[in-house]
Design a protein around this motif. Sequence first.
Motif, short mmCIF file in Angstrom:
data_model
loop_
_atom_site.label_atom_id
_atom_site.label_comp_id
_atom_site.label_asym_id
_atom_site.label_seq_id
_atom_site.Cartn_x
_atom_site.Cartn_y
_atom_site.Cartn_z
N GLY A 147 16.35 -3.41 2.10
CA GLY A 147 16.12 -3.74 3.58
C GLY A 147 15.70 -2.02 3.29
N PHE A 148 15.90 -1.26 3.24
CA PHE A 148 15.60 0.21 3.14
C PHE A 148 14.42 0.31 2.37
CE2 PHE A 148 15.48 3.80 0.81
CZ PHE A 148 15.23 5.13 2.02
N GLY A 149 13.85 -0.45 1.06
CA GLY A 149 13.16 -0.33 0.51
C GLY A 149 11.83 -0.46 0.58
N GLU A 150 12.49 -1.87 1.37
CA GLU A 150 11.05 -2.93 2.13
C GLU A 150 10.37 -2.08 3.30
OE1 GLU A 150 9.40 -5.41 0.42
OE2 GLU A 150 10.42 -4.30 -1.32
N ILE A 151 11.54 -1.64 4.05
CA ILE A 151 11.16 -0.44 5.87
C ILE A 151 10.15 0.95 4.98
CG2 ILE A 151 11.94 0.90 6.96
CD1 ILE A 151 13.82 -1.26 7.85
N PHE A 152 10.58 0.98 3.75
CA PHE A 152 9.35 2.39 3.27
C PHE A 152 8.43 1.83 3.02
CE2 PHE A 152 8.27 4.86 0.13
CZ PHE A 152 7.88 5.95 0.65
N ARG A 153 8.20 0.51 2.13
CA ARG A 153 6.71 0.89 2.24
C ARG A 153 6.48 -0.07 3.24
NH1 ARG A 153 4.16 -4.72 0.69
NH2 ARG A 153 6.56 -5.19 0.98
N ILE A 154 6.84 -0.83 4.26
CA ILE A 154 6.32 -1.26 5.34
C ILE A 154 5.50 0.27 5.88
CG2 ILE A 154 6.40 -2.52 7.40
CD1 ILE A 154 7.71 -4.51 5.74
N ALA A 155 6.77 0.87 6.61
CA ALA A 155 6.26 2.04 6.88
C ALA A 155 4.86 3.08 6.88
CB ALA A 155 7.39 2.99 7.35
N VAL A 156 5.18 3.15 5.54
CA VAL A 156 3.85 4.24 5.01
C VAL A 156 2.70 3.64 4.79
CG1 VAL A 156 4.96 5.48 3.40
CG2 VAL A 156 4.86 3.54 2.17
N ASN A 157 2.79 1.58 5.09
CA ASN A 157 1.65 1.15 4.79
C ASN A 157 0.84 1.19 6.63
OD1 ASN A 157 -0.16 -0.22 3.86
ND2 ASN A 157 1.03 -2.01 3.74
N ASN A 158 2.26 0.88 7.52
CA ASN A 158 1.68 1.05 8.88
C ASN A 158 1.58 2.55 9.57
OD1 ASN A 158 2.15 -1.29 8.79
ND2 ASN A 158 3.69 -1.94 9.88
N THR A 159 1.89 3.69 8.86
CA THR A 159 1.51 5.14 9.23
C THR A 159 0.10 5.56 9.36
OG1 THR A 159 3.01 5.98 7.25
CG2 THR A 159 3.65 5.85 9.74
N ASP A 160 -1.44 5.37 9.47
CA ASP A 160 -2.76 5.26 9.08
C ASP A 160 -3.12 5.66 10.08
OD1 ASP A 160 -2.78 2.87 10.91
OD2 ASP A 160 -3.24 1.42 9.38
N GLY A 161 -2.89 5.18 11.80
CA GLY A 161 -3.78 6.12 12.49
C GLY A 161 -4.15 4.90 13.69
N PHE A 179 10.17 -3.75 -4.52
CA PHE A 179 11.20 -3.94 -4.84
C PHE A 179 11.02 -4.50 -6.70
CE2 PHE A 179 13.44 -7.81 -5.91
CZ PHE A 179 15.94 -7.04 -6.40
N ALA A 180 10.29 -4.88 -7.13
CA ALA A 180 9.74 -5.80 -8.75
C ALA A 180 8.74 -6.32 -8.52
CB ALA A 180 10.57 -7.16 -7.85
N GLY A 181 8.07 -5.97 -9.51
CA GLY A 181 6.22 -6.19 -10.51
C GLY A 181 6.48 -5.71 -11.24
N THR A 182 5.25 -5.98 -11.76
CA THR A 182 4.55 -6.70 -13.43
C THR A 182 5.00 -4.98 -14.18
OG1 THR A 182 2.59 -6.83 -12.86
CG2 THR A 182 3.81 -8.78 -12.72
N THR A 183 4.66 -4.13 -13.25
CA THR A 183 5.06 -2.19 -14.16
C THR A 183 5.79 -2.31 -13.04
OG1 THR A 183 2.87 -2.44 -12.56
CG2 THR A 183 2.58 -3.20 -14.56
N PRO A 184 6.85 -1.27 -14.11
CA PRO A 184 7.63 0.00 -13.40
C PRO A 184 7.04 0.75 -13.30
CG PRO A 184 8.01 -0.54 -16.37
CD PRO A 184 6.82 -1.32 -15.48
N PRO A 185 7.47 1.75 -12.17
CA PRO A 185 8.97 1.74 -11.68
C PRO A 185 9.10 0.42 -10.56
CG PRO A 185 8.02 3.97 -11.05
CD PRO A 185 6.77 3.77 -12.23
N ASN A 186 9.33 -0.25 -10.34
CA ASN A 186 10.31 -0.42 -9.05
C ASN A 186 11.70 -1.15 -9.40
OD1 ASN A 186 10.28 -3.74 -10.64
ND2 ASN A 186 8.67 -2.94 -10.54
#
Length: 608
Positions: free
Chosen positions: A380-394, A517-524
């Motif tokens: 959950g922390f990993g997803e929260i970080f990604r969503i947070a930096v995606n939403n801090t856009d002004g 969390f997961a993808g076709t290319t590392p690092p994840n």
Amino acid sequence: MTTQTTAAKTVAAPAPNTPSGLIGIPANLARALATGGSVLAVVSTFLAWTWTAAFPGDLTYYGYPGGLQVLVLVGGALATLFCLASYGVKGLGWLTPAGADAAVKYAVLGTFATAWYTVVSISAELGGVVNLEPGGYLVAAATLIALVGALALPFERPEPDPIDPEATGREQFKHDAAHAMAVLRAAFSSGSPRPVRTLPSYAEILIIVAVLAVGLVVFTYGIGTEYDELFVGFLITAGFGFGALNRSGLIAHASQISARHQNITVCGAFVAAALFPFTQTDDQYATLGVYILIFATVALGLNIVVGLAGLLDLGYVAFLGVGAYAAALVSGSPSSPFGVHFPFWAAVLVGAIASLVFGVLIGAPTLRLRGDYLAIVTLGFGEIFRIAVNNTDGTSGPDITNGSNGIASIPDLNILGFDLGVAHDIGGFTIGRFANYFFLMLLITAVVVLVFRRSGDSRIGRAWVAIREDETAALAMGINGFRVKLIAFAVGATLAGLAGTVQAHVTYTVTPEQYLFAGTTPPNSAFLLAAVVLGGMGTIAGPLIGAALLFLIPNKLQFLGDYQLLAFGLALVLLMRFRPEGLIPNRRRQLEFHEEADAPTVLSKTGA
């Protein structure tokens, strides 16, 4: 009337433990077939395999092996040496301290697989076997003969387990299948290698240098493969070649010798890695090298959390992102709202400290959980970080990270007047941009390895291992479990943030999509965890090798398209099935999965 009777002649049944092969051929003939076939395979590489240069590698020359022929030549030569050692040829006994037959089987099987893969590829791509030259037919026949001989080499067959006479057909089938699998494992198993005798220090150091040189050559060849068929052949040859060397006992002997000179081995490994950019003619493969080092450094930091402390962290890539974003915000990028440009040493401190703070903030309220519950929270922390930096856009939040566009145009580093973004001439060699960052990441990797070694051998490292083995028993012995786990979490996060500071400058741009969390290319997070488990938890070399493989193989398997992850996942499943302890396991973990293994004379504190 007298009746004379004679006792019926009975044929003596073979002894239950009489060695025999998988194929019913006399042992002497089988060994001769394996040896002769391997020699012919070597000879065939000096002949043309096809008439046209349309097949990659141009296998049309006589007397000059090229492309896949080189791999068959290496495999055939290795198989020939092991076959000669099985005859007891003087001067070759050191090649097989654990016995020769299992090593012969692996080497011959690898040569057969590579040769037939090449022959089938030529026939498929050029339109039939008519496109083969005599060398192609010879290598196919020779490797098949060698394989038949190798599989006929005798071995001790295991006794079948008793079965209930009233067992059903299904139970009988399962019993027979289990016994057949046990026989197959026994056919490719070897004995315990004899102890390596103590050599003069200079001789053992020369052996370590030779092993590192071979490793550098193999890695350089693998990363520089120019076409898909050659890389697949390289994987086959390298995999079976490593298996042959392992079954022969040479890997165990090399490990024992390197354990006597750990500091020299570690220093030599970094020197060998530093020579890698000088083996390249351009900056193309140095790019892969620097990304592999970033991935490996983060995996080594995760190894502290997972391998030593036993904490399952599924959101670890977020700490890499925290370090990268923190460094990018103070890098002088025009996309940064802060408008500051810190020197490199200050940016490194900012990235590492930011990750440390987030590690403590996340770990403090969650590390009282265990097992699956802790894994879910970190995910959950990993997803929260990604969503947070995606939403801090002004728009959705404060203007800090520029949202999905990320922080772009991150300038290259300039350390003491040395610009890492331009090429430099060193000793007649041109060192490009990615080679500069390769050397920087190599230095950071050395720092991470030092931290891992010192912490693993310290009092806190022994506490991590105690928590990993049995947390309840560790708490009963007076270990402060929460504090110990929090330190592991904080140290692992700091090391990931350290690598993230360099990643931000290497990639020029930091975006939320890089930290999934997961993808076709590392690092994840999924690939990072797989690198630790694949390489060997609790060791230094394990995650480094695992990360290199997990980054290099998907990069080279892009020709599979949509089937790339399928093939990659299948390979991981097979590896975890047959070697669950990892490629380079510590002795503790090896005993957990292989109870029949001999107990070690000395158990290290962490197995590192």
